[in-house]
Design a protein around this motif. Structure first.
Motif, PDB file in Angstrom:
ATOM      1  N   ARG A   1      53.159  53.940  -2.856  1.00 36.10           N
ATOM      2  CA  ARG A   1      53.834  53.677  -2.549  1.00 36.10           C
ATOM      3  C   ARG A   1      55.074  54.468  -3.874  1.00 36.10           C
ATOM      4  O   ARG A   1      55.056  54.007  -5.458  1.00 36.10           O
ATOM      5  N   GLY A   2      55.575  55.857  -3.498  1.00 28.87           N
ATOM      6  CA  GLY A   2      56.134  56.684  -4.325  1.00 28.87           C
ATOM      7  C   GLY A   2      55.231  57.167  -6.099  1.00 28.87           C
ATOM      8  O   GLY A   2      54.263  57.862  -5.478  1.00 28.87           O
ATOM      9  N   LYS A   3      55.716  56.622  -7.304  1.00 24.70           N
ATOM     10  CA  LYS A   3      54.408  56.994  -7.884  1.00 24.70           C
ATOM     11  C   LYS A   3      53.622  55.926  -8.112  1.00 24.70           C
ATOM     12  O   LYS A   3      52.887  55.834  -9.450  1.00 24.70           O
ATOM     13  N   GLN A   4      53.999  54.880  -7.575  1.00 25.96           N
ATOM     14  CA  GLN A   4      53.183  53.344  -7.778  1.00 25.96           C
ATOM     15  C   GLN A   4      51.965  53.378  -7.118  1.00 25.96           C
ATOM     16  O   GLN A   4      51.915  53.329  -5.917  1.00 25.96           O
ATOM     17  N   LYS A   5      50.574  53.278  -7.669  1.00 30.06           N
ATOM     18  CA  LYS A   5      48.595  53.310  -7.149  1.00 30.06           C
ATOM     19  C   LYS A   5      48.629  51.741  -6.945  1.00 30.06           C
ATOM     20  O   LYS A   5      48.634  51.446  -7.474  1.00 30.06           O
ATOM     21  N   GLN A   6      47.880  51.761  -5.648  1.00 29.88           N
ATOM     22  CA  GLN A   6      47.187  49.916  -5.454  1.00 29.88           C
ATOM     23  C   GLN A   6      45.817  50.187  -4.975  1.00 29.88           C
ATOM     24  O   GLN A   6      45.654  50.994  -3.540  1.00 29.88           O
ATOM     25  N   VAL A   7      44.832  49.425  -5.339  1.00 27.22           N
ATOM     26  CA  VAL A   7      44.007  50.177  -4.956  1.00 27.22           C
ATOM     27  C   VAL A   7      43.595  48.598  -4.825  1.00 27.22           C
ATOM     28  O   VAL A   7      43.509  47.131  -4.887  1.00 27.22           O
ATOM     29  N   LEU A   8      42.760  48.421  -3.363  1.00 28.20           N
ATOM     30  CA  LEU A   8      42.308  47.167  -2.269  1.00 28.20           C
ATOM     31  C   LEU A   8      40.782  47.472  -2.119  1.00 28.20           C
ATOM     32  O   LEU A   8      39.918  48.374  -2.180  1.00 28.20           O
ATOM     33  N   LYS A   9      40.619  46.670  -2.831  1.00 29.10           N
ATOM     34  CA  LYS A   9      38.655  46.266  -2.284  1.00 29.10           C
ATOM     35  C   LYS A   9      37.917  46.093  -1.504  1.00 29.10           C
ATOM     36  O   LYS A   9      38.960  45.125  -0.734  1.00 29.10           O
ATOM     37  N   LEU A  10      37.015  46.003  -1.398  1.00 30.31           N
ATOM     38  CA  LEU A  10      36.441  45.971   0.235  1.00 30.31           C
ATOM     39  C   LEU A  10      36.278  44.136   0.236  1.00 30.31           C
ATOM     40  O   LEU A  10      35.663  43.843  -0.848  1.00 30.31           O
ATOM     41  N   VAL A  11      37.024  43.358   1.097  1.00 29.52           N
ATOM     42  CA  VAL A  11      36.856  42.157   1.099  1.00 29.52           C
ATOM     43  C   VAL A  11      34.821  41.133   1.678  1.00 29.52           C
ATOM     44  O   VAL A  11      34.399  42.143   2.738  1.00 29.52           O
ATOM     45  N   SER A  12      34.193  40.807   0.723  1.00 35.17           N
ATOM     46  CA  SER A  12      32.790  40.179   1.601  1.00 35.17           C
ATOM     47  C   SER A  12      32.888  39.416   1.809  1.00 35.17           C
ATOM     48  O   SER A  12      33.896  38.362   1.362  1.00 35.17           O
ATOM     49  N   SER A  13      31.902  38.455   3.081  1.00 33.45           N
ATOM     50  CA  SER A  13      32.075  38.026   3.616  1.00 33.45           C
ATOM     51  C   SER A  13      31.638  36.825   2.513  1.00 33.45           C
ATOM     52  O   SER A  13      31.274  35.666   2.609  1.00 33.45           O
ATOM     53  N   GLY A  14      30.450  36.798   1.746  1.00 31.71           N
ATOM     54  CA  GLY A  14      29.852  36.404   0.626  1.00 31.71           C
ATOM     55  C   GLY A  14      27.765  35.954   1.330  1.00 31.71           C
ATOM     56  O   GLY A  14      27.447  35.357   0.417  1.00 31.71           O
TER      57      GLY A  14
END
Length: 118
Positions: free
Chosen positions: A98-111
């Protein structure tokens, strides 16, 4: 006569055995399904605060498709989700910008992955 009764007992038990529920590998983890009041802890709060990465698709050949499923929507590389652009797709995570801001989303594990490991 006993053989017939035994066979009938086995046939009567089949519907009960068929109703045994198997875990759904596509179901989100329980903490993601819990009402907001029941959620606690920093990891759960981080999941609830922003978009959730549910799946990734990486083509094996160079230059192939790269897709992510974020909050139930299929987003291609360069596509937009919630005002952010998907700029990178990795095996276990994606990067939104978003603009200059980066966001890392990690894959959610079901356990279930941990339960399968010896």
């Amino acid at each position: 006569m006993r053989k017939i009764l035994a066979a009938l007992a086995v046939l009567a038990a089949i519907p009960a055995l068929a109703q045994t529920a198997l875990p759904d590998p596509t179901r989100p983890p329980l903490e993601a399904l819990a009402p907001q009041a029941e959620r606690s802890g920093p990891a759960v709060a981080a999941v609830a605060a922003g978009p959730q990465l549910q799946s990734v698709l990486l083509a094996r050949r160079p230059g192939g498709r790269k897709l992510a499923v974020i909050d139930g929507a299929i987003v291609p590389l360069g596509g937009k989700v919630g005002g952010a652009v998907l700029v990178e797709v990795r095996e276990g995570a994606v990067v939104l910008q978003r603009g200059k801001q980066k966001q890392v989303l990690k894959l959610v594990s079901s356990g279930q992955d941990k339960a399968r490991q010896p």
